[in-house]
Design a protein around this motif. Structure first.
Motif, short mmCIF file in Angstrom:
data_model
loop_
_atom_site.label_atom_id
_atom_site.label_comp_id
_atom_site.label_asym_id
_atom_site.label_seq_id
_atom_site.Cartn_x
_atom_site.Cartn_y
_atom_site.Cartn_z
N UNK A 131 -11.47 17.62 -73.85
CA UNK A 131 -11.82 17.14 -75.19
C UNK A 131 -10.74 17.58 -76.19
N UNK A 132 -10.23 18.79 -76.00
CA UNK A 132 -9.14 19.27 -76.85
C UNK A 132 -7.93 18.36 -76.73
N UNK A 149 -19.83 4.61 -80.52
CA UNK A 149 -18.52 5.23 -80.26
C UNK A 149 -18.00 5.97 -81.48
N UNK A 177 -13.75 19.54 -82.40
CA UNK A 177 -12.95 20.55 -81.72
C UNK A 177 -11.71 20.91 -82.53
N UNK A 178 -11.12 19.91 -83.16
CA UNK A 178 -9.93 20.17 -83.97
C UNK A 178 -10.33 20.57 -85.39
N UNK A 192 -14.17 15.14 -82.23
CA UNK A 192 -13.05 15.63 -83.05
C UNK A 192 -13.38 16.92 -83.79
N UNK A 213 -11.37 5.21 -76.25
CA UNK A 213 -11.24 6.68 -76.16
C UNK A 213 -12.54 7.29 -75.65
N UNK A 214 -13.65 6.77 -76.14
CA UNK A 214 -14.95 7.28 -75.70
C UNK A 214 -15.15 6.98 -74.21
N UNK A 229 -8.76 15.34 -78.72
CA UNK A 229 -8.87 15.60 -80.16
C UNK A 229 -7.52 15.94 -80.79
N UNK A 230 -6.67 16.62 -80.02
CA UNK A 230 -5.36 16.99 -80.57
C UNK A 230 -4.45 15.78 -80.77
N UNK A 275 -5.03 13.79 -82.88
CA UNK A 275 -5.02 13.68 -84.35
C UNK A 275 -3.86 14.43 -84.99
N UNK A 328 -4.83 7.85 -79.03
CA UNK A 328 -5.25 8.16 -80.39
C UNK A 328 -4.04 8.38 -81.29
N UNK A 330 -16.82 23.42 -64.86
CA UNK A 330 -17.04 22.09 -65.46
C UNK A 330 -16.94 22.15 -66.97
N UNK A 331 -17.61 23.14 -67.57
CA UNK A 331 -17.63 23.20 -69.04
C UNK A 331 -16.25 23.57 -69.59
N UNK A 363 -11.05 3.21 -80.69
CA UNK A 363 -12.16 4.17 -80.63
C UNK A 363 -13.09 3.97 -79.41
N UNK A 364 -13.56 2.76 -79.11
CA UNK A 364 -14.43 2.61 -77.94
C UNK A 364 -13.71 2.98 -76.64
N UNK A 368 -13.94 20.55 -69.19
CA UNK A 368 -14.32 19.48 -70.13
C UNK A 368 -13.89 19.86 -71.55
N UNK A 369 -14.03 21.14 -71.89
CA UNK A 369 -13.57 21.58 -73.20
C UNK A 369 -12.08 21.33 -73.38
#
Lengths: 253, 331
Positions: B183-184, A107, A117-118, A115, B272-273, B187-188, B190, B248, B175-176, B269-270, B179-180
């Protein structure tokens, strides 16, 4: 950019450290990976073009999915299969490790790769680069989220003591009591500097080499004064070699 | 004490090399395992290398010291790792137990994600109510700028299949792309959640503006028939991605949690995955439905059938997320 280390104390009380990889070398590894990825995707593109002769729609879908899977899965798959290394990292002797020194979990690999991506915003990993530069452990945002760091792997080079001292007469050995005093007087740091100077002597500029060994020889001469016949007619470098031989060599051997 | 380096290296080298070869074996693949005897040997070799490291000062032989540090560091990770790692994959158990339970464990983050999107929907609808020009600014897709009635008339009577011969590639692109975006959204997180909130809000704004545009034009049935078959999966998927981003962000901010940042991030973390992998699966389904069904309207597919399908999908998804693995929750 100065190099930094991270230290871990084991429950056994042993402290070990590893050299952290800075943003520049990590960027270089990423660039190598980018080239490798581009080559793979380019090759796949050509194969897909052949598939397009049969069915253009299926070929287009296949390419879109493979491109997406490769761009996300490249780092993820390699870091999982190669335990924290991609081809770029392997080439530059870098490895992703857990920030607590523990085993890298799956994981964590997924998180640090998603991440990206950011970190890659707005282009060429500017966000990740800035985060890495200001982080005490050179962590980009993905590393912080996944609790990972990237370390440099050392190359083991066994010291070749024989190369330094073989088949050479050591005039200092004629004076065992002074030899013993020299071993007592020479500190660890001084001895290590002399040893390293001899191991790397071929890397120095000629003038710098003469000056370095003159300085070292003068230092060792000041610690213990040997009779003139012990040091007469030998160069400063040879004198330092004799001192290293006295300090490091196993007397019984 | 100055160590007799050559003797020290000669004595230690066989053990170091043995330790290195065991570590190399473990490094050979993620599923590499040692037998019990080999594990015992690894432990002995680790302790011996650690003892050698403590005897050798960095000044005496820097290269050997670095090498030993590297060996001890690698072995330390293997010996002291206590986190449970699964050696076998259990896709069904993951799908029917781990994923829904993880979703429920962070239910508040999902509700927050839903609330932010709803505020966005309201904002988009209000913006269009008070300023019809806002449509051009809010909507990023050119085909949505067209008058809804005209589009419906064109698609219902035109009969020309614009996706003919491109359905598969269109599906893959959907799909792509989605999915992008997901993921954003994760990831955002953060950015202390700010980026995730903006993304969810903006998605809501588009949804609200487009929805109101079609409803106001009397095309509610077309709108539901067009959006529900794939949207009933796609929109919850984006909400779950937002949920992951907010989880996150929550770990990063640490409200009411006195544990260190590293511990908080390690704990989520696990999860989120798991959430983002679930989102990926949902988006694959949504992509297929959107390309092969949603773009076809009456008379090819009756609206009632499309709406019913969308509602059934939504009900099944809700039941799956809220009930699946429920028994395990109480174990």
């Amino acid at each position: 950019m100065t190099s930094r280390v991270f230290r871990i104390r084991t429950p056994e009380g042993v402290v070990f450290s590893q050299l952290l990889a800075g943003p520049v070398v990590r960027f270089a590894a990423w660039f190598i990976d980018l080239m490798a990825l581009s080559t793979i995707i380019g090759t796949l593109g050509k194969l897909v073009a052949l598939l397009g002769l049969l069915d253009e729609d299926i070929a287009g879908a296949f390419y879109a999915l493979v491109y997406f899977a490769m761009s996300i899965g490249y780092g993820l798959a390699f870091e999982w299969l190669w335990r924290g290394q991609t081809p770029g990292k392997k080439l530059l002797r870098l490895r992703v490790v857990d920030a607590e020194g523990l085993k890298l979990a799956f994981h964590q690999i997924v998180m640090r790769n998603l991440l990206r991506f950011v970190d890659s915003l707005p282009f060429f990993y500017v966000v990740g680069g800035v985060a890495s530069a200001i982080s005490p452990r050179f962590q980009r945002l993905g590393d912080i989220a996944a609790n990972t760091i990237v370390v440099r792997l050392p190359v083991f080079a066994e010291p070749d003591m024989d190369r330094l001292t073989e088949c050479r007469f050591n005039s200092l050995r004629r004076h065992p009591h002074l030899e013993a005093r020299l071993r007592q007087q020479v500190g660890q740091e001084g001895a290590a500097i002399a040893l390293q100077a001899l191991l790397r002597r071929d890397d120095f500029e000629p003038t710098a080499r003469i000056e370095l060994f003159a300085e070292l020889a003068a230092y060792f001469r000041s610690l213990v004064v040997f009779p003139d016949e012990a040091s007469e007619g030998i160069s400063d470098e040879q004198y330092v070699r004799n001192v290293v031989d006295v300090v490091y060599r196993n007397r019984k051997s | 004490m100055i160590v007799d380096v050559p003797r020290f290296v000669a004595a230690g080298r066989p053990y170091w090399q043995e330790l290195e070869s065991l570590l190399d074996r473990l490094d050979s693949g993620p599923l590499a395992r040692l037998s019990l005897d080999e594990v015992r040997r690894l432990h002995f070799l680790f302790e011996r290398a650690a003892a050698d490291l403590s005897r050798l000062t960095p000044q005496a032989e820097p290269e050997t010291h670095k090498y030993l540090e590297s060996l001890v560091a690698r072995a330390y990770g293997e010996i002291h790792e206590t986190r449970h790692t699964r050696t076998k994959l259990h896709p069904l158990r993951w799908l029917f137990r781990t994923l829904p339970r993880t979703f429920r464990r962070h239910g508040r983050a999902f509700l927050l994600s839903l609330a932010i999107t709803c505020v966005g929907v309201l904002f988009g609808a209000l913006a269009l109510t008070f300023d019809s020009e806002a449509k051009a600014v809010i909507t990023p897709f050119p085909h949505l700028l067209e008058d809804p009635s005209k589009r419906v008339a064109r698609e219902e009577t035109g009969g020309n299949d614009t996706l003919e011969g491109h359905k598969s590639s269109f599906s893959a692109q959907l799909m792509t792309h989605n999915t992008n975006v997901s993921i954003f959204a994760l990831a955002l997180g953060m950015t202390w959640g700010v980026g995730t909130i903006v993304l969810l809000f903006y998605n809501g704004v588009i949804l609200g503006a487009v929805g109101l545009d079609y409803v106001r034009d009397g095309q509610t049935e077309f709108l539901l028939g067009w959006l529900l078959p794939h949207g009933s999966i796609e929109i919850p998927a984006i909400l779950i991605a937002g949920q992951a981003g907010l989880v996150l962000a929550g770990a990063l901010i640490g409200w009411g949690d006195r544990q260190p940042l590293v511990v908080r991030l390690r704990a989520v973390s696990p999860d989120l995955v798991t959430l983002i992998a679930g989102v990926g699966l949902l988006l694959v389904w949504a992509g297929f439905v959107e390309a092969f069904l949603s773009q076809y309207h009456a008379p090819v597919f009756p609206y009632s059938a499309k709406i019913t399908l969308g509602l059934v999908e939504l009900a099944l998804l809700a039941a799956f997320l809220l009930r699946s693995g429920n028994k395990a929750d109480h174990e």
